[in-house]
Scaffold this active site. Sequence first.
Site, PDB file in Angstrom:
ATOM      1  N   HIS A   1       0.869  -1.191   0.000  1.00  0.00           N
ATOM      2  CA  HIS A   1       0.000   0.000   0.000  1.00  0.00           C
ATOM      3  C   HIS A   1       0.900   1.232   0.000  1.00  0.00           C
ATOM      4  O   HIS A   1       1.612   1.480   0.973  1.00  0.00           O
ATOM      5  CB  HIS A   1      -0.907  -0.006   1.235  1.00  0.00           C
ATOM      6  CG  HIS A   1      -1.832  -1.183   1.269  1.00  0.00           C
ATOM      7  ND1 HIS A   1      -3.086  -1.158   0.696  1.00  0.00           N
ATOM      8  CD2 HIS A   1      -1.674  -2.437   1.760  1.00  0.00           C
ATOM      9  CE1 HIS A   1      -3.673  -2.342   0.858  1.00  0.00           C
ATOM     10  NE2 HIS A   1      -2.840  -3.143   1.500  1.00  0.00           N
ATOM     11  N   LEU A   2       0.852   1.988  -1.099  1.00  0.00           N
ATOM     12  CA  LEU A   2       1.682   3.197  -1.183  1.00  0.00           C
ATOM     13  C   LEU A   2       0.893   4.446  -0.790  1.00  0.00           C
ATOM     14  O   LEU A   2       1.467   5.522  -0.652  1.00  0.00           O
ATOM     15  CB  LEU A   2       2.265   3.353  -2.596  1.00  0.00           C
ATOM     16  CG  LEU A   2       3.272   2.279  -3.022  1.00  0.00           C
ATOM     17  CD1 LEU A   2       3.743   2.515  -4.458  1.00  0.00           C
ATOM     18  CD2 LEU A   2       4.468   2.224  -2.075  1.00  0.00           C
TER      19      LEU A   2
ATOM     20  N   HIS B   1      -2.709 -12.674   1.184  1.00  0.00           N
ATOM     21  CA  HIS B   1      -2.449 -12.942   2.610  1.00  0.00           C
ATOM     22  C   HIS B   1      -3.197 -14.131   3.244  1.00  0.00           C
ATOM     23  O   HIS B   1      -4.011 -13.950   4.149  1.00  0.00           O
ATOM     24  CB  HIS B   1      -2.665 -11.679   3.447  1.00  0.00           C
ATOM     25  CG  HIS B   1      -3.861 -10.835   3.088  1.00  0.00           C
ATOM     26  ND1 HIS B   1      -5.140 -11.335   2.997  1.00  0.00           N
ATOM     27  CD2 HIS B   1      -3.952  -9.512   2.806  1.00  0.00           C
ATOM     28  CE1 HIS B   1      -5.970 -10.354   2.683  1.00  0.00           C
ATOM     29  NE2 HIS B   1      -5.279  -9.244   2.553  1.00  0.00           N
TER      30      HIS B   1
ATOM     31  N   ASP C   1       2.293  -7.010   2.351  1.00  0.00           N
ATOM     32  CA  ASP C   1       1.089  -6.247   2.708  1.00  0.00           C
ATOM     33  C   ASP C   1       1.489  -4.997   3.502  1.00  0.00           C
ATOM     34  O   ASP C   1       0.829  -4.635   4.483  1.00  0.00           O
ATOM     35  CB  ASP C   1       0.084  -7.105   3.489  1.00  0.00           C
ATOM     36  CG  ASP C   1      -1.306  -6.476   3.524  1.00  0.00           C
ATOM     37  OD1 ASP C   1      -1.493  -5.386   2.956  1.00  0.00           O
ATOM     38  OD2 ASP C   1      -2.210  -7.076   4.151  1.00  0.00           O
TER      39      ASP C   1
HETATM   40  O1  DOR Z   1      -4.150  -4.958   7.559  1.00  0.00           O
HETATM   41  C1  DOR Z   1      -4.491  -4.561   6.466  1.00  0.00           C
HETATM   42  N1  DOR Z   1      -4.316  -3.275   6.108  1.00  0.00           N
HETATM   43  N2  DOR Z   1      -5.052  -5.410   5.612  1.00  0.00           N
HETATM   44  C2  DOR Z   1      -5.574  -4.994   4.463  1.00  0.00           C
HETATM   45  O2  DOR Z   1      -6.040  -5.820   3.720  1.00  0.00           O
HETATM   46  C3  DOR Z   1      -5.588  -3.550   4.117  1.00  0.00           C
HETATM   47  C4  DOR Z   1      -4.485  -2.859   4.772  1.00  0.00           C
HETATM   48  C5  DOR Z   1      -4.548  -1.360   4.704  1.00  0.00           C
HETATM   49  O3  DOR Z   1      -4.816  -0.826   3.633  1.00  0.00           O
HETATM   50  O4  DOR Z   1      -4.254  -0.700   5.709  1.00  0.00           O
END
Ligand code: DOR
Length: 442
Positions: free
Chosen positions: A68-69, A238, A311
């Site tokens: 996640h950027l 995951h 992740d």
């Molecule tokens: O823990 C998580 N955080 N799982 C996810 O699937 C999304 C991610 C997030 O975008 O913070």
Amino acid sequence: MDPRQSQGRTVIRAGRVIDPSQSIDRVDDVTIVDGRIESVGPAAERPDRTIDAGGLIVCPGLIDMHVHLREPGGEEQETIETGTRAAAGGGFTAVACMPNTKPPIDNVDTLRAVLDKARSGAHCRVYPVAAMTVGQRGQVPVDMPALKAAGAIAFSDDGIGLDDDRVARAVFDRARPCDALLIQHCEVAALSAGGCVNQGRIAEQLGVAGIDPRAETEMLARDLDLLRGSPVRYHVAHVSTERAVDLVRRGKAEGLPVTAEVTVHHLALTEDAVLRQGANAKMKPPLRTEADVAACRRGLCDGTIDCIATDHAPHTAEAKERGLRDAPFGVVGLETAWPVSWGVLVETGRLDPAGLIDRMSCQPARILGLSDQGTLAAGTVADVTMLDATASWVLSANSLISKSNNSPFIGRHLVGRCVATLVAGVCRYVAEGSEGRFAQPG
Ligand code: DOR
């Protein structure tokens, strides 16, 4: 010597070259010419520059297919610039970034904006994943052919499961003709709602609501059923439970086109970590039991689970300080993925170094269809990671490159560290104190 120089002939000298794609594991030189691999073998000609890799592992660049950027919309947590700098620092030469941005990447304009930002300011390759449904609302499938043509590497509503069976079928139907890769975040909302850790012992001890493991397996079982009727390239994000590993194993045995990833934290930590790390061990899916962790490790080693992902999910300290119940889900992971995986898998004898590189580079390249990456084969792009397998260090919050430091591994003693990361022959990261390796005369 300028480490960012990419033109001309570079020799990475005398490293332990490990390239599982060619069954190479030996001390040798790697020659790069104009950003592409020329050869693995004794350097023939005099190079323009030399990188001393003595005592280091030299391998195909690591690839993280789940990051996640946060850009656009979450720049206080991470940006494309900071997230890819953290990625390069962790040895990654490419990342696939998830679409749960604000706004989500569900249309060509937003996708192009991410690609433009990456082109001008990223420190590694960036492959955006587009949403599966408009607004990630789980109702209307996105325009997959247009998004794919504009550069979406895959489709996912990551962060949210695709609950509605009818919509799931429509998404599969739309993916098939354009050969899109679907990445499913398996979570049945009705079975996870309100929960913040795994259902069971720790949830009871802390007096918080738990997340039922069936939230993961029921959606996965539904999707495998859909795959039986209408095969599409399907990847499980995951995987965290023993039963999910079993379902993937059986799906593969049946010949279904399913692949799967496990995160570093699900390989390294059980639900007990929540007692020590609090909200920095809160993520989706949650950390599970010892039996689940053992099953994930076994599944990864026997090939049921194809690859490791991070992740990487940055959140601000302020958000994580809201306490276990109210803090957001997610942990950062780009800078700890290699050493934590090394500790859990290689130091314990479960995998050899080539096995780990296979799961952190070759397999993600294969799943994403990046045929030029995950290999040091002659003629492919010179995406190369140099790692010190003996470096011993303790992770501190302020040493992280990422804009956020919500790691469950703060304070942990780690072995192994990225020394340098080259993307298309250009050095994008050099560890402090290792600059001298680049100053060798040709
Ligand atoms: O823990 C998580 N955080 N799982 C996810 O699937 C999304 C991610 C997030 O975008 O913070």
